[in-house]
Design a protein around this motif. Structure first.
Motif, PDB file in Angstrom:
ATOM      1  N   PHE A   1      59.525   3.046  31.036  1.00 56.96           N
ATOM      2  CA  PHE A   1      58.949   1.740  31.372  1.00 56.96           C
ATOM      3  C   PHE A   1      57.614   1.519  30.661  1.00 56.96           C
ATOM      4  CE2 PHE A   1      61.070   3.828  34.961  1.00 56.96           C
ATOM      5  CZ  PHE A   1      62.169   2.995  35.125  1.00 56.96           C
ATOM      6  N   HIS A   2      57.389   2.255  29.580  1.00 55.46           N
ATOM      7  CA  HIS A   2      56.103   2.219  28.880  1.00 55.46           C
ATOM      8  C   HIS A   2      55.819   0.817  28.330  1.00 55.46           C
ATOM      9  CE1 HIS A   2      52.792   3.385  26.317  1.00 55.46           C
ATOM     10  NE2 HIS A   2      52.910   4.648  26.684  1.00 55.46           N
TER      11      HIS A   2
ATOM     12  N   ALA B   1      49.943  17.600  22.988  1.00 57.36           N
ATOM     13  CA  ALA B   1      50.780  16.497  23.474  1.00 57.36           C
ATOM     14  C   ALA B   1      49.975  15.259  23.840  1.00 57.36           C
ATOM     15  CB  ALA B   1      51.647  16.918  24.663  1.00 57.36           C
ATOM     16  N   ALA B   2      48.671  15.248  23.544  1.00 56.44           N
ATOM     17  CA  ALA B   2      47.869  14.073  23.896  1.00 56.44           C
ATOM     18  C   ALA B   2      46.851  13.742  22.810  1.00 56.44           C
ATOM     19  CB  ALA B   2      47.154  14.299  25.224  1.00 56.44           C
TER      20      ALA B   2
ATOM     21  N   GLY C   1      52.149   8.988  20.782  1.00 56.56           N
ATOM     22  CA  GLY C   1      52.657   7.828  21.495  1.00 56.56           C
ATOM     23  C   GLY C   1      53.351   8.191  22.787  1.00 56.56           C
ATOM     24  N   GLN C   2      53.757   9.467  22.928  1.00 54.80           N
ATOM     25  CA  GLN C   2      54.571   9.870  24.078  1.00 54.80           C
ATOM     26  C   GLN C   2      53.701  10.274  25.254  1.00 54.80           C
ATOM     27  OE1 GLN C   2      58.668  11.313  22.006  1.00 54.80           O
ATOM     28  NE2 GLN C   2      57.186  12.905  22.369  1.00 54.80           N
ATOM     29  N   VAL C   3      52.834   9.373  25.684  1.00 58.70           N
ATOM     30  CA  VAL C   3      51.921   9.639  26.790  1.00 58.70           C
ATOM     31  C   VAL C   3      52.003   8.488  27.775  1.00 58.70           C
ATOM     32  CG1 VAL C   3      49.524   9.971  27.456  1.00 58.70           C
ATOM     33  CG2 VAL C   3      50.362  10.996  25.359  1.00 58.70           C
TER      34      VAL C   3
ATOM     35  N   ALA D   1      48.952   3.922  23.197  1.00 60.54           N
ATOM     36  CA  ALA D   1      49.798   4.640  24.146  1.00 60.54           C
ATOM     37  C   ALA D   1      49.301   4.478  25.575  1.00 60.54           C
ATOM     38  CB  ALA D   1      49.845   6.126  23.785  1.00 60.54           C
ATOM     39  N   LEU D   2      48.023   4.182  25.740  1.00 62.75           N
ATOM     40  CA  LEU D   2      47.449   3.976  27.064  1.00 62.75           C
ATOM     41  C   LEU D   2      47.335   2.495  27.400  1.00 62.75           C
ATOM     42  CD1 LEU D   2      44.620   6.665  26.979  1.00 62.75           C
ATOM     43  CD2 LEU D   2      46.907   6.861  27.943  1.00 62.75           C
TER      44      LEU D   2
END
Length: 705
Positions: free
Chosen positions: A103-104, A594-595, A599-601, A673-674
């Protein structure tokens, strides 16, 4: 009636008591609470049947097991699986929020054509057929003249083998892998020994780490937590952290060796000098004479002058390593700072060799690759590709968890006419630089396999079962490759079928063990390939036999060539660029696995990275108070870093653990990403560049903003 002061006080006291007794204010407060909880944008928890489903996290190569709590089949929370072979019940902060990614707000739900013109980007939705046509046309135009490349950050998967198969049939096809950051030492050892290595941390007594975030995200989280817990009981492994920054690992290590920036090679050679001169180590023989010659010339006093660590401490470190074996030396870089140099990694491999740690229990152990997908052609590292050689670049959507700056990719592209295609499901990270986005399903929306993590001492395989249904518009990479390769006929080469074939081949070998949370079962006792698939899909992990207990063989280590040793000589004095002005500082980026520009955050991690203070938020610069005073900077103030590539505004944080003349700049997730607007400036990686595959250190001018 005359009012006295006493009457006024009595009235005020009575009114106050009455307000406390009457239900009016409490009712108003209750109504306000109900009203604010019923705003239309407030999420409402679903109601329905509560179930649990098992799968595997694919946000990084660690492959931690996850238990999803579902309501009406939809995951609402994730947790680790107790007893999982790798995860051991643990999940990192990014993995705990993996179910948010479906649901990003930055999710791309249909292909996009993007036009970049003088700093402005315009996006136009296109159909899947149009996107395939654009990509196929670019491949046809580049065929035979320019490189057609695919960057796979997660090699070893079934789809990776499919990528290689397709690129093998394309003229000038290039299968690219990312720079060696976490696995730098293991990959260097593999190149020198012709094998694939893991690390037997469970049986080692001492670890010397050159900037490796051992206790802060390196390797497999559950495994590293077991190692950290063991230290409280037995005191081993004893960790020596050699690093410029006082990181979380440096704080938790038994010893911290504060290195000057870029002097890892000098320290490794100084320790090798002591081992060769005084201590009982394996005879390197005449074949390794070029390296032993340069190490013999790098005395502890010379190393001390370069590194800033005293000669006595260097000698003490060498003696401790030799006296408390098995010992492992690793040089995995910070997730945001990029890889150590090739010369540093080769020196670290030779240090392991002198300690007898190559192919030995408690050291670097060779893995059996007979069960893993074998490449149809050799891999090539991204940074080894000649500049301006790539006409078409496809970026696979899976990320390795470490930063890969656009500044390391752009020089490899053909000037002005290249096409960059991203398979990312998010308009963040490297995808924002792409000319065409063909969105793939997000993690936990498709079947995926996870081979052994880089640090694993044994070959292994886990499966990630989908917990969501991908939306219309997302394209599975397997189907994309099939279409590009011109396959016709029945649609039998799906991701699920590729995994079924791989599991079937494991079952046919009848070797290894399936480690489920409740018990371990030899594959020879599993009745069918279908049953083995079910066990893996439910959170089990297949582990190769004879390797997880530290059993290995000692492969021959090829000697370094004279040219490789010659390249070490000038670098033994340090890699920091020369200062060009009195107000220049050495700039070193750092971040979290991973941060870092990923984009996968989940956007909820903004709470972690910006409000809790548990992690430094992006573009905070940590400077020694003496340097701040010299430059007129204050804690919490703003400063501007400038280089020939651009400028960057940072928030100053005074920290006495930072060396004078150095600034450590935090790298956070991509603001997109945030769900935040992009920040101005060229960014820390533009300041550092990617010269020779390095973006660890740069020189920049600093001043007040």
């Amino acid at each position: 009636m005359k009012m006295t002061r006493r009457d006024i006080l009595k009235f005020a006291a009575g009114a106050t008591a009455g307000l406390l007794v009457t239900p009016a204010p409490w009712k108003a407060l209750d109504d306000t609470a109900i009203w604010t909880q019923n705003w239309p944008w407030i999420p409402r928890p679903a109601s329905g049947e509560v179930t649990s489903r098992m799968s595997t996290c694919t946000l990084c190569p660690a492959g931690c097991g996850i238990r999803a709590r579902c309501i009406n089949g939809v995951p609402v929370s994730l947790s680790g699986i107790p007893g999982h072979h790798y995860g051991n019940g643990s999940l990192c902060a990014v993995g705990l929020a993996a179910h948010h990614l479906a649901f990003h707000p930055a999710r791309v739900r249909q292909p996009l054509r993007r036009i970049h013109d003088r700093g402005v980007t315009n996006s136009t939705p296109v159909s899947a057929d149009e996107a395939f046509g654009i990509l196929a046309g670019a491949i046809t135009a580049a065929r035979g003249t320019d490189g057609i490349a695919l960057l796979d950050q997660r090699p070893g998967r079934s789809v990776s083998a499919l990528y290689k198969e397709w690129l093998a049939s394309v003229p000038n096809g290039l299968y690219l892998v990312p720079p060696s950051i976490e696995d730098g030492t293991l990959r260097a050892a593999g190149e020198m020994a012709g094998a694939t290595f893991g690390v037997d941390l469970e049986h080692c007594r001492t670890i010397l780490s050159f900037g490796t975030p051992l206790l802060d995200g390196w390797g497999t989280p559950g495994r590293m937590m077991r190692i950290a817990s063991a230290r409280f009981g037995s005191g081993e492994p004893f960790i020596i952290q050699a690093e410029t920054r006082q990181s979380h690992t440096a704080l938790a290590a038994n010893r911290w060796l504060p290195l000057k920036p870029g002097t890892e090679l000098a320290l490794a050679l100084g320790i090798c000098h002591v081992l060769l001169r005084d201590l009982s180590v394996p005879d390197p023989g005449t074949a390794h004479q070029p390296f032993t010659a340069i190490a013999s010339g790098c005395t502890p006093s010379m190393s001390a002058e370069v590194t800033g660590i005293s000669a006595d401490r260097i000698e003490e470190t060498a003696r401790y390593l030799a006296g408390h074996r098995p010992a492992i030396v690793v040089g995995g870089g910070d997730p945001a700072a990029g890889p150590l140099g090739r010369e540093e990694q080769r020196a670290i491999v030779m240090l392991n060799f002198l300690l007898g740690s190559i192919g030995a229990p408690g050291g670097l152990v060779a893995r059996d690759l007979s069960s893993e997908k074998q490449p149809q052609r050799l891999e090539q590292q991204l940074l080894e590709v000649p500049d301006h050689a790539i006409g078409v670049l496809i970026l696979d959507g899976a990320e390795c968890g470490c930063a890969i700056p656009w500044e390391a990719i752009e020089p490899k592209l053909k000037d002005g006419s290249s096409l960059v295609v991203s398979l990312s499901p998010f308009l963040a990270g490297l995808a924002r630089r792409a000319d065409l986005i063909i969105p793939s399903p997000v993690p936990l929306e498709r079947w995926e396999d996870l081979p052994a993590p880089f640090d694993g001492p044994a070959g292994s395989l886990a499966l990630s079962a989908p917990l969501f249904t991908p939306p219309e518009g997302s394209v599975d990479p397997v189907l994309l490759v099939r279409r590009l390769s011109g396959e016709t006929g029945p649609q039998d080469r799906t991701a699920l079928n590729l995994l079924t074939e791989r599991v079937g081949s494991l079952h046919a070998r009848r070797k290894g063990t399936v480690c489920a949370p409740s018990r371990c079962t030899p594959v020879s006792e599993v009745e069918s390939a279908g049953r083995l698939f079910e066990m893996l899909a439910a959170g089990g992990v297949w582990v190769d036999e004879g390797r997880s207990e530290g059993k290995s063989h000692a492969p021959l280590l090829r000697p370094l060539t004279s040219d490789e040793v010659d390249r070490m000589r000038p670098l033994a004095g340090g890699r920091v660029p020369a200062a060009k002005g009195s107000v220049q500082v050495a700039v070193l980026p750092f971040g979290t696995k991973a941060a870092s520009i990923t984009g996968q955050v989940s956007p909820i991690l903004s709470k972690v990275f910006q409000e809790s203070g548990l992690r430094p938020s992006e573009n905070q610069g940590f400077i020694n108070p003496a340097t701040c005073n010299e430059l007129g900077l204050s804690d919490g103030g703003a400063a501007t870093l400038s280089s020939t590539s651009g400028s960057l505004c940072v928030v100053v944080r005074c920290d006495s653990s930072v060396m004078p003349g150095v600034i450590h700049v935090a790298v956070g997730p991509d603001p997109a990403a945030l769900n935040e607007p992009a920040r101005g400036g060229s960014g820390i990686f533009a300041l550092c560049g990617a010269s020779e595959g390095m973006w660890r250190i740069a020189r920049a001018t600093i001043g007040k903003s």
